[in-house]
Design a protein around this motif. Structure first.
Motif, short mmCIF file in Angstrom:
data_model
loop_
_atom_site.label_atom_id
_atom_site.label_comp_id
_atom_site.label_asym_id
_atom_site.label_seq_id
_atom_site.Cartn_x
_atom_site.Cartn_y
_atom_site.Cartn_z
N THR A 112 0.93 -1.29 0.04
CA THR A 112 -0.09 0.09 -0.02
C THR A 112 0.80 1.25 0.09
OG1 THR A 112 -1.86 -0.96 1.00
CG2 THR A 112 -1.60 1.21 1.41
N GLU A 113 1.68 1.42 0.87
CA GLU A 113 2.51 2.52 1.18
C GLU A 113 3.56 2.78 -0.20
OE1 GLU A 113 4.35 3.47 4.95
OE2 GLU A 113 2.42 2.64 6.05
N THR A 116 1.28 4.41 -2.89
CA THR A 116 0.76 5.81 -2.56
C THR A 116 1.83 6.88 -2.89
OG1 THR A 116 1.33 5.68 -0.30
CG2 THR A 116 -0.78 5.40 -0.59
N ASP A 120 2.02 9.34 -6.34
CA ASP A 120 2.30 10.93 -6.02
C ASP A 120 3.46 11.15 -6.85
OD1 ASP A 120 0.31 10.89 -4.63
OD2 ASP A 120 1.35 11.22 -2.60
N THR A 134 -1.87 11.86 -2.89
CA THR A 134 -2.59 11.07 -1.91
C THR A 134 -2.30 11.42 -0.50
OG1 THR A 134 -1.95 9.06 -3.27
CG2 THR A 134 -2.63 8.74 -1.03
N ASP A 135 -1.43 12.53 -0.20
CA ASP A 135 -1.20 13.37 0.94
C ASP A 135 -2.25 14.70 1.01
OD1 ASP A 135 0.25 14.78 -0.81
OD2 ASP A 135 2.06 14.43 0.20
N GLY A 139 -6.20 11.70 -4.13
CA GLY A 139 -5.14 10.59 -4.23
C GLY A 139 -5.38 9.70 -5.50
N VAL A 341 -4.53 4.04 4.05
CA VAL A 341 -5.29 3.73 3.03
C VAL A 341 -5.65 2.29 2.69
CG1 VAL A 341 -5.36 4.03 0.67
CG2 VAL A 341 -4.33 5.78 1.89
N TYR A 343 -6.88 0.23 -0.13
CA TYR A 343 -6.87 0.40 -1.68
C TYR A 343 -8.26 -0.77 -2.09
CZ TYR A 343 -3.46 3.66 -2.92
OH TYR A 343 -2.34 4.68 -2.88
#
Length: 484
Positions: A112-113, A116, A120, A134-135, A139, A341, A343
């Motif tokens: 997930t991370e 993100t 970005d 996403t921040d 997103g 998050v 997804y």
């Protein structure tokens, strides 16, 4: 298969792929097999006992390879590219090896991370509005294709248009979706899946010259539907249509959407990644002010093998509201705290692969500089082809290509329109049967037009020169057989 067996056969597979990519130009671009030929060559029943992996590779060479249309061939000009680069293939291999199912943050936080971060990164590379990050309140998410992105955007639009009722009560009113005649067919399919049906899709007229959606006509159609009691849910503007790379006026369309409070989705499946080059940032005009969602396909032109679409939304709330379902077996502390998050709430399926690995690998290997060089090379080659066509009295250029797709029509003096269209189609068939290039066609103003899409990682100037010479030669040879 033990780890050691995997190591040995894995090396064989990597060597096979490397040899294939090195020699792909030796194959005919378009498969020459007849329908059913591959199936007939395969056993009707599965093996009772396991077979050595060498047998699989042998049958790949003997049976399957003749049935492959080679998308990585330097003479593949038929459709928008579906690039497969070394770093993307290796990233996909790592994803397969890890076997991650990234439906929730907790099922693999790195899956997930990393996603993100990568979406970005891509937003930055393309110069997208800051609120798509996403921040921020919006997103991005990796989908399998632009078709899924359009469906997800429509579901979010319906959720907002229905005040949150649609996800619970279903389609309770007459909702409408607005496209043009040049919009990708996936939008009508999305309308069918979402329950609007084909009757809920409005086809807005286009400018006959540019083939771009007419904002004034959109305003008229919207007002008529509202007066009749319909609820306009979404308008789709396209930046780079599949047929001719027509570009809808996003800002003008956005103004109309704002007047009626309608969700604006911008589909830039092919063209969007060109904005990695600053000189193509004009493709983003109107996004920051008007777009509720936006998608593009790194798996087309950005050297990332299929499947990898990125969908961004300006506000994630309607998206998650439309798609979030939390059964007990998915509850966990991180999700309950709202600090992560998940997804699975940003897509139709529950499960998801670790697609970010291949996009991450591509961006790190090529860097912004390498990605820009690839886009610029393709655009330059397409401009060369367009100049050759424009200078040749035997052909007619549809328009100067803005990106990598060249649309043109061979001329057939003495033939009426229908006969000329048949001759153009026959020319395309002869070229494709030759094995060294592959073209497709479309219709513009009712006439058959050939499409030559430059975008392959292996395509160089000599390949487009050879293609043009073959097109001219076949055109001359066919012309000599026709009356007039």
């Amino acid at each position: 298969m033990t780890p050691e067996e995997f190591r040995r056969h894995g090396r064989q597979v990597v060597d096979w792929i490397a040899d294939y990519l090195a020699g792909v130009a030796s194959h005919p671009v378009m498969s020459q097999v007849k329908p059913g030929e591959i199936r007939d060559a395969l056993p009707a029943r599965p093996p009772e006992r396991g077979e050595p992996f060498e047998a699989v590779l042998a049958d790949l060479d003997r049976i399957l390879l003749p049935g492959i249309t080679h998308w990585q061939h330097p003479g593949f000009f038929g459709y928008f590219p579906s690039n497969a680069s070394g770093p993307a293939i290796l990233g996909d291999l790592l994803s397969s090896g890890l076997g991650v199912q990234g439906m929730l943050w907790v099922t693999s936080p790195a899956c997930t991370e990393l996603e993100t971060v990568v979406v970005d990164w891509l937003a930055d590379l393309l110069g997208l509005p800051a609120h798509f990050r996403t921040d921020a309140r919006g997103g991005g998410v990796i989908q399998d294709s632009a078709s899924s992105a359009c469906l997800v955007a429509l579901l979010a639009a319906l959720h907002r248009a229905g005040g949150g009722r649609v996800a619970v009560e279903g389609i309770d009113r007459r909702y409408t979706l607005y496209v043009s005649s040049q919009t990708h067919s996936s939008l009508e399919k999305a309308a069918r899946i979402a329950g609007l049906g084909a009757a809920g899709v409005r086809v807005v007229d286009v400018d006959p010259g540019t083939l771009a959606m007419d904002p004034e006509r959109l305003r008229t159609v919207l007002a008529k539907d509202v007066a009749a009691g319909a609820v306009p849910a979404m308008v789709c503007a396209t930046v780079g249509t599949t047929s001719t790379t027509a570009i809808d006026p996003v800002a003008a369309i956005g103004e109309v959407c704002r007047e009626h409070g309608v969700w604006l989705h911008v589909d830039a499946a092919y063209a969007g990644v060109a904005a990695v080059c600053p000189e193509f940032r004009w493709l983003n005009d109107g996004l920051g002010e008007y777009a509720d969602s936006y998608s593009t396909n790194p798996h087309k032109w950005l050297l990332t093998n299929f499947d990898c679409n990125v969908l961004w939304t300006a506000d994630r709330t309607p998206l998650i509201g439309a798609l979030s379902i939390l059964p007990e077996y998915l509850t966990n502390a991180a999700t309950s705290a709202g600090s992560v998050v998940d997804y699975r709430d940003w897509q139709v399926p529950l499960g998801r692969r670790f697609r970010a690995l291949k996009l991450w690998s591509v961006i790190r290997w090529y860097g912004a500089e390498g990605l820009r060089a690839h886009i610029r090379k393709c655009v330059g080659l397409a401009a060369d082809v367009a100049s050759w066509i424009a200078a040749d009295p035997g052909f007619e250029l549809h328009e100067q290509p803005p990106l990598g797709l060249v649309c043109f029509r061979p001329l057939w003096p003495g033939l009426v329109a229908a006969e000329a269209d048949r001759a153009t189609t026959r020319l395309m068939e002869l070229l494709n049967a030759g094995g060294s290039l592959y073209l497709t066609h479309t219709r513009v103003a009712g006439r058959v037009v050939l499409r030559l899409a430059v975008g392959g990682a292996a395509t160089e100037r000599r390949h487009v020169e050879q293609a043009w010479e073959q097109i001219r030669w076949e055109h001359a040879a066919l012309s000599a057989t026709l009356p007039g």
